[in-house]
Design a protein around this motif. Structure first.
Motif, PDB file in Angstrom:
ATOM      1  N   ASN A 193       8.436  -6.838   6.277  1.00  6.70           N
ATOM      2  CA  ASN A 193       6.879  -5.622   6.440  1.00  6.70           C
ATOM      3  C   ASN A 193       8.481  -4.954   6.387  1.00  6.70           C
ATOM      4  O   ASN A 193       7.441  -3.840   4.968  1.00  6.70           O
ATOM      5  CB  ASN A 193       5.966  -5.880   6.911  1.00  6.70           C
ATOM      6  N   ARG A 194       8.898  -4.162   6.744  1.00  5.55           N
ATOM      7  CA  ARG A 194       9.659  -3.621   6.538  1.00  5.55           C
ATOM      8  C   ARG A 194      10.321  -2.513   5.771  1.00  5.55           C
ATOM      9  O   ARG A 194      10.797  -2.047   4.793  1.00  5.55           O
ATOM     10  CB  ARG A 194      10.488  -2.768   8.243  1.00  5.55           C
ATOM     11  N   LEU A 195      11.063  -4.124   5.171  1.00  7.61           N
ATOM     12  CA  LEU A 195      11.783  -3.607   4.612  1.00  7.61           C
ATOM     13  C   LEU A 195      10.709  -4.475   2.526  1.00  7.61           C
ATOM     14  O   LEU A 195      11.360  -3.520   1.725  1.00  7.61           O
ATOM     15  CB  LEU A 195      12.817  -4.701   3.653  1.00  7.61           C
ATOM     16  N   HIS A 196       9.527  -5.291   2.914  1.00 10.97           N
ATOM     17  CA  HIS A 196       9.025  -5.259   1.891  1.00 10.97           C
ATOM     18  C   HIS A 196       8.479  -3.796   1.459  1.00 10.97           C
ATOM     19  O   HIS A 196       8.285  -3.294  -0.167  1.00 10.97           O
ATOM     20  CB  HIS A 196       8.528  -6.557   1.408  1.00 10.97           C
ATOM     21  N   VAL A 197       7.927  -3.343   2.430  1.00 12.35           N
ATOM     22  CA  VAL A 197       6.859  -2.293   2.194  1.00 12.35           C
ATOM     23  C   VAL A 197       7.261  -0.979   1.017  1.00 12.35           C
ATOM     24  O   VAL A 197       6.738  -0.278   0.677  1.00 12.35           O
ATOM     25  CB  VAL A 197       5.907  -2.086   3.483  1.00 12.35           C
ATOM     26  N   MET A 198       9.424  -0.662   1.427  1.00  8.02           N
ATOM     27  CA  MET A 198       9.276   0.105   0.662  1.00  8.02           C
ATOM     28  C   MET A 198      10.667  -0.001  -0.451  1.00  8.02           C
ATOM     29  O   MET A 198       9.835   0.886  -1.817  1.00  8.02           O
ATOM     30  CB  MET A 198      10.940   0.187   1.995  1.00  8.02           C
ATOM     31  N   GLU A 199       9.570  -1.852  -0.703  1.00  3.65           N
ATOM     32  CA  GLU A 199      10.432  -1.832  -1.619  1.00  3.65           C
ATOM     33  C   GLU A 199       9.972  -2.162  -3.144  1.00  3.65           C
ATOM     34  O   GLU A 199       9.131  -1.706  -4.462  1.00  3.65           O
ATOM     35  CB  GLU A 199      11.755  -3.695  -1.593  1.00  3.65           C
ATOM     36  N   MET A 200       8.158  -2.731  -2.301  1.00  4.82           N
ATOM     37  CA  MET A 200       7.222  -2.773  -3.399  1.00  4.82           C
ATOM     38  C   MET A 200       6.332  -1.743  -3.827  1.00  4.82           C
ATOM     39  O   MET A 200       5.444  -1.886  -5.237  1.00  4.82           O
ATOM     40  CB  MET A 200       6.200  -3.777  -2.425  1.00  4.82           C
ATOM     41  N   LYS A 201       6.108  -0.574  -3.632  1.00  4.30           N
ATOM     42  CA  LYS A 201       5.441   0.345  -3.610  1.00  4.30           C
ATOM     43  C   LYS A 201       5.189   0.844  -5.047  1.00  4.30           C
ATOM     44  O   LYS A 201       5.100   1.391  -5.953  1.00  4.30           O
ATOM     45  CB  LYS A 201       5.443   1.536  -2.613  1.00  4.30           C
ATOM     46  N   PRO A 202       6.679   1.401  -5.356  1.00  2.85           N
ATOM     47  CA  PRO A 202       7.430   0.886  -6.787  1.00  2.85           C
ATOM     48  C   PRO A 202       6.767   0.488  -8.049  1.00  2.85           C
ATOM     49  O   PRO A 202       6.884   1.227  -8.968  1.00  2.85           O
ATOM     50  CB  PRO A 202       9.120   1.833  -6.984  1.00  2.85           C
ATOM     51  N   PHE A 222       4.198  -1.397  -7.489  1.00  4.15           N
ATOM     52  CA  PHE A 222       3.148  -0.261  -7.806  1.00  4.15           C
ATOM     53  C   PHE A 222       1.691   0.179  -8.800  1.00  4.15           C
ATOM     54  O   PHE A 222       1.813   0.696  -9.036  1.00  4.15           O
ATOM     55  CB  PHE A 222       2.001  -0.927  -6.030  1.00  4.15           C
ATOM     56  N   ALA A 223       3.294   1.286  -8.546  1.00  2.72           N
ATOM     57  CA  ALA A 223       3.333   2.893  -9.021  1.00  2.72           C
ATOM     58  C   ALA A 223       3.124   2.666 -10.302  1.00  2.72           C
ATOM     59  O   ALA A 223       2.394   2.776 -11.094  1.00  2.72           O
ATOM     60  CB  ALA A 223       4.102   3.267  -8.008  1.00  2.72           C
ATOM     61  N   GLN A 224       3.879   1.867 -11.301  1.00  3.77           N
ATOM     62  CA  GLN A 224       4.193   1.583 -12.151  1.00  3.77           C
ATOM     63  C   GLN A 224       2.867   0.870 -12.748  1.00  3.77           C
ATOM     64  O   GLN A 224       2.230   0.597 -13.985  1.00  3.77           O
ATOM     65  CB  GLN A 224       5.220   0.443 -12.575  1.00  3.77           C
ATOM     66  N   ALA A 225       1.936  -0.309 -12.074  1.00  4.90           N
ATOM     67  CA  ALA A 225       0.653  -0.566 -12.174  1.00  4.90           C
ATOM     68  C   ALA A 225       0.157  -0.724 -12.658  1.00  4.90           C
ATOM     69  O   ALA A 225      -1.200  -0.518 -13.181  1.00  4.90           O
ATOM     70  CB  ALA A 225       0.636  -1.818 -11.338  1.00  4.90           C
ATOM     71  N   ASP A 262      -8.321   3.590  -9.216  1.00  6.87           N
ATOM     72  CA  ASP A 262     -10.229   3.008  -8.729  1.00  6.87           C
ATOM     73  C   ASP A 262     -10.282   1.632  -9.127  1.00  6.87           C
ATOM     74  O   ASP A 262     -10.858   1.266  -8.751  1.00  6.87           O
ATOM     75  CB  ASP A 262     -10.994   3.778  -9.499  1.00  6.87           C
ATOM     76  N   GLU A 263      -9.539   0.918  -9.821  1.00  7.06           N
ATOM     77  CA  GLU A 263      -9.462  -0.202 -10.506  1.00  7.06           C
ATOM     78  C   GLU A 263      -8.613  -1.078 -10.154  1.00  7.06           C
ATOM     79  O   GLU A 263      -9.366  -2.850  -9.784  1.00  7.06           O
ATOM     80  CB  GLU A 263      -8.550  -0.359 -11.566  1.00  7.06           C
ATOM     81  N   LEU A 264      -8.483  -0.652  -8.329  1.00  4.62           N
ATOM     82  CA  LEU A 264      -7.562  -1.539  -7.731  1.00  4.62           C
ATOM     83  C   LEU A 264      -8.266  -2.719  -6.534  1.00  4.62           C
ATOM     84  O   LEU A 264      -9.750  -1.630  -6.333  1.00  4.62           O
ATOM     85  CB  LEU A 264      -6.409  -1.010  -6.611  1.00  4.62           C
ATOM     86  N   TYR A 265      -8.337  -4.182  -6.186  1.00  4.45           N
ATOM     87  CA  TYR A 265      -8.713  -4.263  -5.122  1.00  4.45           C
ATOM     88  C   TYR A 265      -8.755  -4.310  -3.818  1.00  4.45           C
ATOM     89  O   TYR A 265      -7.523  -3.781  -4.119  1.00  4.45           O
ATOM     90  CB  TYR A 265      -8.866  -5.591  -5.323  1.00  4.45           C
ATOM     91  N   LYS A 266      -9.218  -4.529  -2.925  1.00  3.41           N
ATOM     92  CA  LYS A 266      -8.734  -3.866  -1.471  1.00  3.41           C
ATOM     93  C   LYS A 266      -7.296  -4.711  -0.512  1.00  3.41           C
ATOM     94  O   LYS A 266      -7.301  -3.504  -0.002  1.00  3.41           O
ATOM     95  CB  LYS A 266     -10.106  -4.664  -0.553  1.00  3.41           C
ATOM     96  N   LEU A 310      -0.572   0.075  -0.875  1.00  3.42           N
ATOM     97  CA  LEU A 310      -0.800   1.330  -1.135  1.00  3.42           C
ATOM     98  C   LEU A 310      -0.989   2.190   0.175  1.00  3.42           C
ATOM     99  O   LEU A 310       0.145   3.574  -0.222  1.00  3.42           O
ATOM    100  CB  LEU A 310      -1.318   1.447  -2.629  1.00  3.42           C
ATOM    101  N   SER A 311      -1.709   2.364   0.716  1.00  2.00           N
ATOM    102  CA  SER A 311      -1.714   2.456   1.337  1.00  2.00           C
ATOM    103  C   SER A 311      -1.266   2.713   3.494  1.00  2.00           C
ATOM    104  O   SER A 311      -0.945   4.028   3.771  1.00  2.00           O
ATOM    105  CB  SER A 311      -3.478   2.827   2.460  1.00  2.00           C
ATOM    106  N   LEU A 312       0.200   1.927   3.077  1.00  2.00           N
ATOM    107  CA  LEU A 312       0.616   1.575   3.878  1.00  2.00           C
ATOM    108  C   LEU A 312       2.011   2.335   4.225  1.00  2.00           C
ATOM    109  O   LEU A 312       2.321   3.098   3.228  1.00  2.00           O
ATOM    110  CB  LEU A 312       1.511   0.114   4.176  1.00  2.00           C
ATOM    111  N   PRO A 313       2.346   2.963   5.897  1.00  2.00           N
ATOM    112  CA  PRO A 313       3.335   4.263   5.724  1.00  2.00           C
ATOM    113  C   PRO A 313       4.577   3.749   5.089  1.00  2.00           C
ATOM    114  O   PRO A 313       4.850   2.737   5.622  1.00  2.00           O
ATOM    115  CB  PRO A 313       3.192   4.271   6.910  1.00  2.00           C
TER     116      PRO A 313
END
Length: 483
Positions: A313-322, A324-327, A334-338, A344-347
């Motif tokens: 979790n500590r590794l992937h949260v840092m890596e996956m946000k970019p 998601f940002a591209q997507a 507002d089109e994203l599911y829960k 995206l809201s994770l610190p």
């Protein structure tokens, strides 16, 4: 005849086609009929591949003409809807990619087609493949054919449900932390996440980061997994993680062909485990011992020091946000599911925590290296509980309350370490649901994983647990009862 075909494994179907005992057209039609009959309740299928019947007719002509046939000639397969398929929509479970139709197959899809297999349909998933249930705003929620009130897992849950219900004999899923092996355990089928990089991720979202991502086969038998893996493995010149050519897997036997030393464990290091699941792992270990394999309970201290799920979790949260940002370019949150919103809201992970997590990941890999210097394989559980009800966010497991992410406790260590792991049924819960075990091997030693799994499958056939024989009975009202 149609009912007989839909519960054959892919290896049997290929042999029947090769011997001209059944035509590819009959096989494809049988599975299309099954989809039409059941998918309204199971909701595993996102879209049918329009060219499936045409491809089957071409495959039939090749058989009749005596042409050289591939190992999967005429056999239909399905693919998770995050895997690119030329001319067939790949929407990744998100309105952001609604109507997206790739012009080129993912490497894994192209390789199955090259082996003669026929793309039948795309299967459901959570948005962007990020959750342990398969539900999204585009195609809704997939249900478990054993019990429609339960999940078939995620993120390859549509794939697992389709195979378990006889809608497909063979499929492709992806696995970031649990997503090939967990869904297989929810529905009692077989799947394998090979060593990281053995099967190229080319043509699968996200392109980056992909150091924990895998694509792997899902099927009705261990021999199907071996057959599909032999077609899928090897570099493609595009995925830099994929550098090692495929190796000969040898002849799989239901009796030991060489001395094997195998350990088994359900913890510590994985989180709490339901006693009936733990008993199934122990039963699998005993079955190997009864066959003459040297088996003993073990522990891996590195997993006790560093909880792999926390490290991941500590590794992937840092890596996956970019990614998601591209997507979500253009602020389309507002089109994203829960679950995508939650991700995206994770610190962000602090740099010091990220570095510590990197070091912990190395300690975990070192711990497995030390283990495999002494043992050939490891048997664990896949999930700590059998298939659960839809929408459950926390569980009481062996007296301990945990959130749903803990279902990944025994699977995510293999993603952190990059090790191969196979999920296969070996038991049944008190509620009549499948329980799978996980066979783990050393890096690039899929041959041993498959051999140990074959030994266990031989025992499971005697127990009547082979997925090609044990068919979903829990959702008869939906038409899943095959008799």
């Amino acid at each position: 005849m149609s009912n007989e075909l839909i519960f054959q494994d892919a290896t049997s179907l290929a042999a029947l086609i090769r011997r001209k005992e059944v035509s590819p057209v009959e096989v494809v039609k049988a599975h299309l009929d099954r989809i039409e009959a059941l998918d309204g309740q199971v909701n595993a299928i996102v879209i049918l591949a329009e060219g499936a019947l045409s491809a089957a007719r071409i495959a039939e002509a090749a058989v009749l003409a005596g042409e050289e046939l591939g190992p999967l000639h005429g056999v239909p397969f399905t693919a998770k809807d995050s895997i690119d398929t030329a001319g067939v929509m790949t929407q990744r479970g998100s309105p952001i990619f609604r109507g997206r139709t790739p012009g080129q197959d993912a490497t894994s899809v192209a390789r199955l087609k090259r082996a003669g297999a026929i793309l039948l349909a795309k299967t459901n998933l959570p948005e962007f493949s990020y959750w342990i249930e398969s539900d999204n705003l585009l195609s809704g929620r997939s249900n478990n054919p054993w019990d429609l009130e339960r999940t078939p897992g995620g993120s390859s849950g549509g794939e697992s449900a389709a195979i378990a219900a006889g809608m497909s004999p063979l499929g492709l899923g992806t696995d970031l932390a649990i997503s090939v092996r967990g869904p297989a355990a929810q529905t009692g089928i077989t799947s394998m996440k090979a060593t990281h990089g053995r099967v190229p991720m080319t043509g699968i979202w996200p392109r980056a980061p992909r150091r924990f991502w895998h694509v792997g086969p899902m099927a009705r038998s261990v021999r199907d997994i071996a057959l599909a893996f032999a077609q899928l493995a090897g570099p493609d010149g595009q995925d830099a993680f994929s550098t090692l050519a495929a190796r000969d897997l040898g002849n799989l036997s239901e009796k030991p062909t060489r001395p094997l030393r195998v350990g088994w464990m359900v913890g510590p290091g994985f989180g709490p485990v339901d006693p009936q699941v733990a008993a199934t792992v122990k039963a699998a270990a005993q079955a190997l011992a009864d066959l003459g394999v040297a088996v003993e309970p073990v522990g891996i201290p590195a997993l006790e020091r560093d909880f792999a799920l926390d490290v991941f979790n500590r590794l992937h949260v840092m890596e996956m946000k970019p990614a998601f940002a591209q997507a979500t370019v253009g602020r389309r949150e507002d089109e994203l599911y829960k679950m995508a919103r939650t991700m995206l809201s994770l610190p962000d992970t602090s740099m010091s925590d990220f570095i510590e997590a990197e070091q912990a990941a190395e300690r975990i890999r070192d711990g497995y290296a030390e283990y495999f210097s002494r043992y050939d394989a490891l048997i664990t559980h896949v999930l700590p509980i059998p298939a659960h009800k839809h929408g459950v966010e926390s569980f009481v497991i062996d007296g301990q309350t945990v959130d749903a992410t803990y279902l990944q406790g025994a699977t995510v260590p293999l993603n952190v370490a990059g090790l191969p792991g196979l999920s296969m049924r070996f038991g049944t819960s008190r509620d009549g649901l499948p329980i799978n075990v996980q066979v783990v091997g050393a890096w690039h030693d899929e041959a041993t994983v498959l051999q140990v799994a074959t030994l266990l499958e031989g025992v499971s056939q005697v127990k009547g647990l082979h997925p090609a024989l044990g068919r979903p009975q829990g959702a008869a009202e939906a038409g899943c009862r095959s008799s």
